[in-house]
Design an enzyme around this catalytic site. Structure first.
Site, PDB file in Angstrom:
ATOM      1  N   LYS A  49       0.845  -1.203   0.000  1.00 16.72           N
ATOM      2  CA  LYS A  49       0.000   0.000   0.000  1.00 16.72           C
ATOM      3  C   LYS A  49       0.881   1.255   0.000  1.00 16.72           C
ATOM      4  O   LYS A  49       0.593   2.230  -0.698  1.00 16.72           O
ATOM      5  CB  LYS A  49      -0.918  -0.014   1.235  1.00 16.72           C
ATOM      6  N   GLN A  93      -4.779  -1.698   9.754  1.00 14.59           N
ATOM      7  CA  GLN A  93      -4.524  -3.012   9.139  1.00 14.59           C
ATOM      8  C   GLN A  93      -4.990  -4.115  10.089  1.00 14.59           C
ATOM      9  O   GLN A  93      -4.561  -4.169  11.243  1.00 14.59           O
ATOM     10  CB  GLN A  93      -3.015  -3.151   8.839  1.00 14.59           C
ATOM     11  N   ASP A 116     -11.401   2.389   4.603  1.00 16.00           N
ATOM     12  CA  ASP A 116     -11.767   0.987   4.355  1.00 16.00           C
ATOM     13  C   ASP A 116     -13.284   0.773   4.364  1.00 16.00           C
ATOM     14  O   ASP A 116     -13.760  -0.305   4.016  1.00 16.00           O
ATOM     15  CB  ASP A 116     -11.150   0.088   5.437  1.00 16.00           C
TER      16      ASP A 116
END
Ligand code: NAD
Length: 279
Positions: A49, A93, A116
């Site tokens: 990422k 994460q 997200d």
């Protein structure tokens, strides 16, 4: 034999367009990434990422923690990032260290910075088909892939195998919002084959290699493989028995090079969209 869906090509195009758009912005979008686990796969995902962000002109701030991180300190950091106008997106994460309360952490992210799309406000908006600030990256990437390959969803029987909050559930909602008839199967589903055989579009997200065998797939179905498992020989494999299923399907995603690159491209797009929302 099935045509192969080239997720890398589609993802590269999305990133190329984003890079172009970012050249015309007067400031740089910033994505904060929190890595609070010791999982080697998570470290690889965060590096990927970081790399993609820098390629297209998004700034990343990575917060890496060892297992001494406390829930209180993580909450404090998220509040600081929420209040920091220079931060446009916040990504935690998953999974977190076991001693941390994942839901509490996700639920305090500002929904307008929830890149997200996992905050209850965003999942609720997705459920009600009311424009979430961000749609979870993997489901969004799959929708884009289907669209790119001209696969119509209206009235299609879509079977999603796997009901996680990250992939299966939001994907089922997203596809329902696009007029598909969705069946969401999972580890307690009885006679999975009977259900998958009925799918015009079969999507598997379990992390269970070779779960989807050729006899479970209707002739001519579209097969999307979300699963990623690293084998002992370090090779990445999906959920689908690719070599055999490709003779049964009309279109199929490979692993790697299918859904994976789309997930990262959609993360980049979500960061850009939140940046525009805030500026
Ligand atoms: P998860 O472990 O949270 O959920 C797995 C789901 O699969 C569960 O709902 C479970 O009920 C179901 N399942 C497990 N075994 C099953 C079986 N035998 N039959 C039917 N259902 C079964 O996993 P997740 O986070 O949703 O990820 C799933 C897979 O997708 C993993 O391999 C993960 O690495 C991969 N993944 C890939 C991407 C990508 O970008 N390609 C993104 C996210 C996750």
């Amino acid at each position: 034999m099935a045509d192969i869906i080239d997720g890398k090509r589609v993802a590269d195009n999305i990133c190329k367009k984003l890079k172009e758009k970012l050249k015309h912005e007067s400031s740089t979008p910033t994505l904060a990434v929190i890595l609070a686990n010791n999982n080697s796969a998570s470290k690889i995902y965060v590096s990927a990422k970081e790399k993609k962000s820098s390629q297209i002109g998004i700034k990343t701030c990575i917060y890496r923690f060892d297992s001494s991180i406390t829930q209180g300190n993580l909450i404090k950091l998220i509040h600081e990032l929420n209040a920091d106008d220079s931060v446009n997106g916040i990504l935690v994460q998953l999974p977190l260290y076991k001693h941390l309360n994942q839901n509490e952490i996700l639920n305090i992210i500002d929904p307008k910075k929830d890149v997200d799309g996992f905050h209850p406000i965003n999942t609720g908006r997705l459920c009600s088909n009311l424009n979430p600030y961000a749609i979870p990256c993997t489901p969004k990437g799959i929708l884009k892939l289907l669209n790119e390959y001209g696969i119509k969803l209206q009235g299609k029987n879509v079977v999603v195998v796997g009901r996680s909050n990250i992939v299966g559930k939001p994907l089922a909602l997203l596809l329902t919002n696009h007029d598909a008839t969705v069946t969401l199967a999972h580890s307690k589903t009885k006679d999975l084959k009977k259900i998958t055989k009925n799918a015009d579009i079969l999507i598997s997200a379990t992390g269970h290699p070779k779960l989807i065998t050729a006899d479970m797939v209707k002739k001519g179905a579209v097969v999307i493989d979300v699963g990623i498992t690293r084998q002992l020989d370090k090779k990445l494999v999906g959920d689908v028995d690719f070599e055999k299923v490709k003779n049964q399907a009309s279109l199929i995603t490979p692993v790697p090079g299918g859904v994976g690159p789309m997930t990262i491209a959609c993360l980049m797009e979500n960061t850009y969209e939140l940046f525009k929302l805030q500026n």
